[in-house]
Design a protein around this motif. Sequence first.
Motif, PDB file in Angstrom:
ATOM      1  N   UNK A  56       1.014  -1.331   0.050  1.00 45.79           N
ATOM      2  CA  UNK A  56      -0.111   0.142   0.068  1.00 45.79           C
ATOM      3  C   UNK A  56       0.824   1.306  -0.020  1.00 45.79           C
ATOM      4  N   UNK A  57       0.758   2.204  -0.962  1.00 45.73           N
ATOM      5  CA  UNK A  57       1.583   3.413  -1.122  1.00 45.73           C
ATOM      6  C   UNK A  57       1.338   4.302   0.180  1.00 45.73           C
ATOM      7  N   UNK A  58       0.055   4.312   1.117  1.00 44.59           N
ATOM      8  CA  UNK A  58      -0.109   5.056   2.345  1.00 44.59           C
ATOM      9  C   UNK A  58       0.392   4.405   3.607  1.00 44.59           C
ATOM     10  N   UNK A  59       0.218   3.206   3.869  1.00 39.99           N
ATOM     11  CA  UNK A  59       0.556   2.799   5.190  1.00 39.99           C
ATOM     12  C   UNK A  59       1.852   1.724   4.991  1.00 39.99           C
ATOM     13  N   UNK A  60       2.038   1.531   3.843  1.00 39.56           N
ATOM     14  CA  UNK A  60       3.307   0.731   3.402  1.00 39.56           C
ATOM     15  C   UNK A  60       3.198  -0.678   4.020  1.00 39.56           C
ATOM     16  N   UNK A  61       1.856  -1.062   4.213  1.00 40.41           N
ATOM     17  CA  UNK A  61       1.580  -2.719   4.398  1.00 40.41           C
ATOM     18  C   UNK A  61       1.308  -3.446   3.285  1.00 40.41           C
ATOM     19  N   UNK A  62       1.970  -4.795   3.265  1.00 37.01           N
ATOM     20  CA  UNK A  62       1.760  -5.379   2.315  1.00 37.01           C
ATOM     21  C   UNK A  62       0.408  -6.457   2.388  1.00 37.01           C
ATOM     22  N   UNK A  63      -0.657  -6.387   1.235  1.00 39.05           N
ATOM     23  CA  UNK A  63      -1.819  -6.921   1.380  1.00 39.05           C
ATOM     24  C   UNK A  63      -1.825  -8.062   0.132  1.00 39.05           C
ATOM     25  N   UNK A  64      -2.759  -8.708   0.257  1.00 40.55           N
ATOM     26  CA  UNK A  64      -2.612  -9.856  -0.962  1.00 40.55           C
ATOM     27  C   UNK A  64      -4.011  -9.460  -1.821  1.00 40.55           C
ATOM     28  N   UNK A  65      -4.050  -9.540  -3.183  1.00 40.03           N
ATOM     29  CA  UNK A  65      -5.071  -9.278  -3.914  1.00 40.03           C
ATOM     30  C   UNK A  65      -5.404 -10.694  -4.435  1.00 40.03           C
ATOM     31  N   UNK A  66      -7.137 -10.633  -4.670  1.00 38.85           N
ATOM     32  CA  UNK A  66      -7.510 -11.947  -5.193  1.00 38.85           C
ATOM     33  C   UNK A  66      -6.899 -12.441  -6.488  1.00 38.85           C
ATOM     34  N   UNK A  67      -7.013 -13.706  -6.869  1.00 32.48           N
ATOM     35  CA  UNK A  67      -6.407 -14.291  -8.032  1.00 32.48           C
ATOM     36  C   UNK A  67      -6.782 -13.385  -9.322  1.00 32.48           C
ATOM     37  N   UNK A  68      -8.004 -12.937  -9.316  1.00 33.03           N
ATOM     38  CA  UNK A  68      -8.412 -12.159 -10.346  1.00 33.03           C
ATOM     39  C   UNK A  68      -7.879 -10.807 -10.400  1.00 33.03           C
ATOM     40  N   UNK A  69      -7.067 -10.023  -9.424  1.00 37.91           N
ATOM     41  CA  UNK A  69      -6.195  -8.979  -9.540  1.00 37.91           C
ATOM     42  C   UNK A  69      -7.080  -7.891  -9.119  1.00 37.91           C
ATOM     43  N   UNK A  70      -6.824  -6.629  -9.848  1.00 36.25           N
ATOM     44  CA  UNK A  70      -7.402  -5.596  -9.201  1.00 36.25           C
ATOM     45  C   UNK A  70      -8.765  -5.335  -9.641  1.00 36.25           C
ATOM     46  N   UNK A  71      -9.189  -6.031 -10.426  1.00 34.78           N
ATOM     47  CA  UNK A  71     -10.633  -6.110 -11.151  1.00 34.78           C
ATOM     48  C   UNK A  71     -11.579  -6.507  -9.814  1.00 34.78           C
ATOM     49  N   UNK A  72     -10.995  -7.364  -8.997  1.00 38.25           N
ATOM     50  CA  UNK A  72     -11.704  -8.034  -7.995  1.00 38.25           C
ATOM     51  C   UNK A  72     -11.792  -7.407  -6.961  1.00 38.25           C
ATOM     52  N   UNK A  73     -11.082  -6.226  -6.560  1.00 38.42           N
ATOM     53  CA  UNK A  73     -11.336  -5.274  -5.573  1.00 38.42           C
ATOM     54  C   UNK A  73     -12.481  -4.640  -5.551  1.00 38.42           C
ATOM     55  N   UNK A  74     -13.223  -4.195  -4.481  1.00 44.31           N
ATOM     56  CA  UNK A  74     -14.588  -3.581  -4.340  1.00 44.31           C
ATOM     57  C   UNK A  74     -14.242  -2.119  -4.611  1.00 44.31           C
ATOM     58  N   UNK A  75     -15.398  -1.740  -5.600  1.00 43.72           N
ATOM     59  CA  UNK A  75     -15.285  -0.128  -5.845  1.00 43.72           C
ATOM     60  C   UNK A  75     -15.760   0.613  -5.010  1.00 43.72           C
ATOM     61  N   UNK A  76     -15.336   1.782  -4.716  1.00 43.26           N
ATOM     62  CA  UNK A  76     -15.820   2.878  -3.723  1.00 43.26           C
ATOM     63  C   UNK A  76     -16.899   3.734  -4.397  1.00 43.26           C
ATOM     64  N   UNK A  77     -18.054   3.244  -4.442  1.00 44.73           N
ATOM     65  CA  UNK A  77     -19.209   3.766  -5.247  1.00 44.73           C
ATOM     66  C   UNK A  77     -19.370   5.211  -4.563  1.00 44.73           C
ATOM     67  N   UNK A  78     -19.646   5.264  -3.321  1.00 44.27           N
ATOM     68  CA  UNK A  78     -19.837   6.716  -2.869  1.00 44.27           C
ATOM     69  C   UNK A  78     -18.861   7.819  -3.157  1.00 44.27           C
ATOM     70  N   UNK A  79     -17.526   7.223  -3.135  1.00 44.44           N
ATOM     71  CA  UNK A  79     -16.386   8.279  -3.565  1.00 44.44           C
ATOM     72  C   UNK A  79     -16.447   8.652  -5.000  1.00 44.44           C
ATOM     73  N   UNK A  80     -17.149   7.755  -5.797  1.00 42.21           N
ATOM     74  CA  UNK A  80     -17.249   8.052  -7.326  1.00 42.21           C
ATOM     75  C   UNK A  80     -18.239   8.914  -7.390  1.00 42.21           C
ATOM     76  N   UNK A  81     -19.145   8.737  -6.890  1.00 42.44           N
ATOM     77  CA  UNK A  81     -20.544   9.708  -7.076  1.00 42.44           C
ATOM     78  C   UNK A  81     -19.923  10.947  -6.702  1.00 42.44           C
ATOM     79  N   UNK A  82     -19.200  11.040  -5.477  1.00 48.15           N
ATOM     80  CA  UNK A  82     -18.991  12.516  -4.950  1.00 48.15           C
ATOM     81  C   UNK A  82     -17.769  13.264  -5.952  1.00 48.15           C
ATOM     82  N   UNK A  83     -17.087  12.234  -6.615  1.00 51.37           N
ATOM     83  CA  UNK A  83     -16.163  12.843  -7.511  1.00 51.37           C
ATOM     84  C   UNK A  83     -16.645  13.321  -8.860  1.00 51.37           C
TER      85      UNK A  83
END
Length: 433
Positions: A56-83
């Motif tokens: 993670x670029x912010x907290x520098x912690x190592x996290x694991x992504x699902x086998x499908x990659x970035x597309x499997x990460x949940x989208x931040x719908x509220x933030x998208x609407x605000x943008x």
Amino acid sequence: MENLEEDLTCSVCYSLFSDPRVLPCSHTFCRTCLDNLLQASTNHSIWRPLRLPIKCPNCRGVVELPPAGVDALPANVSLRAIVDKYRKDGEPRPPSCQEHHRQPLNMFCIQDRQLICGLCLTVGQHQGHPIDDLQAAFVREKRTPALLLARLSEQRWAQVCELAEQLEEDRARCEALVRQDREEVDQFFLSLEEVLARKKRACLEALDGAAAEVSRAYDPLIHRVKELQEEQLDLVSLGSSLEDEDSPLVFLEKVHSFRERVERFLDTPLPSAIDLAVTPRTAAFLRQHWPSVTVGSLERAPVPEVCCCTRCGAVETEVQVIGPIGEERVGRRELQPAAYVVLLGALLMAVVAALWVNPVGWALLGFSSPSRSSLSSDLLASAWDAMAAEVEGWSFQLFSVKDKIILQLEAFFKTLSCCNQNQKPSASSHSDC
């Protein structure tokens, strides 16, 4: 709004979020930014695990992504609407009515030829005016700029250019006049400063001359008094040394010389003290004569001729004399011979008047008493008129010696009175009167 834009900005690309995705550590980044980070991390790995790790670029912690990659990460719908809403609000809005807040200008007033809003037409200043929609007004007014440009003829342009040149010439002329006046003002006040400096220099030179007179008067006296002081101190020292002398021969020889010096010192007269007066006082003179001086008469402004004189009642007067540079000087002036003739004539007139009143004086002077008819007022008037021309030029001198003349006349009348008491006139003299 600036703080809101900062919260809506991705910390990787520093742009507004585009398709924001949430990592397992709850930090949000753009989907494209996460793909780039994942690709950079897998390029350095020689083996590919089942679950892809990402830092993670912010907290520098190592996290694991699902086998499908970035597309499997949940989208931040509220933030998208605000943008999206923020982007729409940031786009330029159509102009709003200045009279009615937040009302768009969506109509065109044909009568006033300006954009208006709905409230302007219903309750505002344009109530009842004919209107048109924006597109129709746009088509109709599209030819207006060409028509207005046609009215801007070459003759009008020539007139404007000629007027501009004339204004430039007038401004240059006025600036030249102002510059000339500025130079004349500088020259005028410079000449005034030169005259004032010359007057000041003349006053200071007069004071320097008075200081030199004081030095010439007092320096010799002070030098002589200091010599007497030194002589007396020398005699006191010599007398003290003689008292301690034990040899009779030496004592008698020196005491004779000491006696002669003491007697000579005591016989020496002390210099007389003098009481000098500095006249006229410059400050009083300037306060008296300079308030009436104008700028035009500054060259003729009087300058005091300061001098030192003893306080002996000498005849002094202030007269104006034109100097070599046109300055008026004020100082002492001796009585001319003609003035003495006038004073003598005035004294004789007073004597004749006294003898007319007291005929006994004629007998005391060795003359026979004339009759009153021969000493008429016409005779006195003609005698006074004969001296009037001479008296006119010296009236200020007569005024300055008035007290002395009065004292002399009082002494003369007192003498006549004493003689009149000592020698009684005969009855025949009274009958002649």
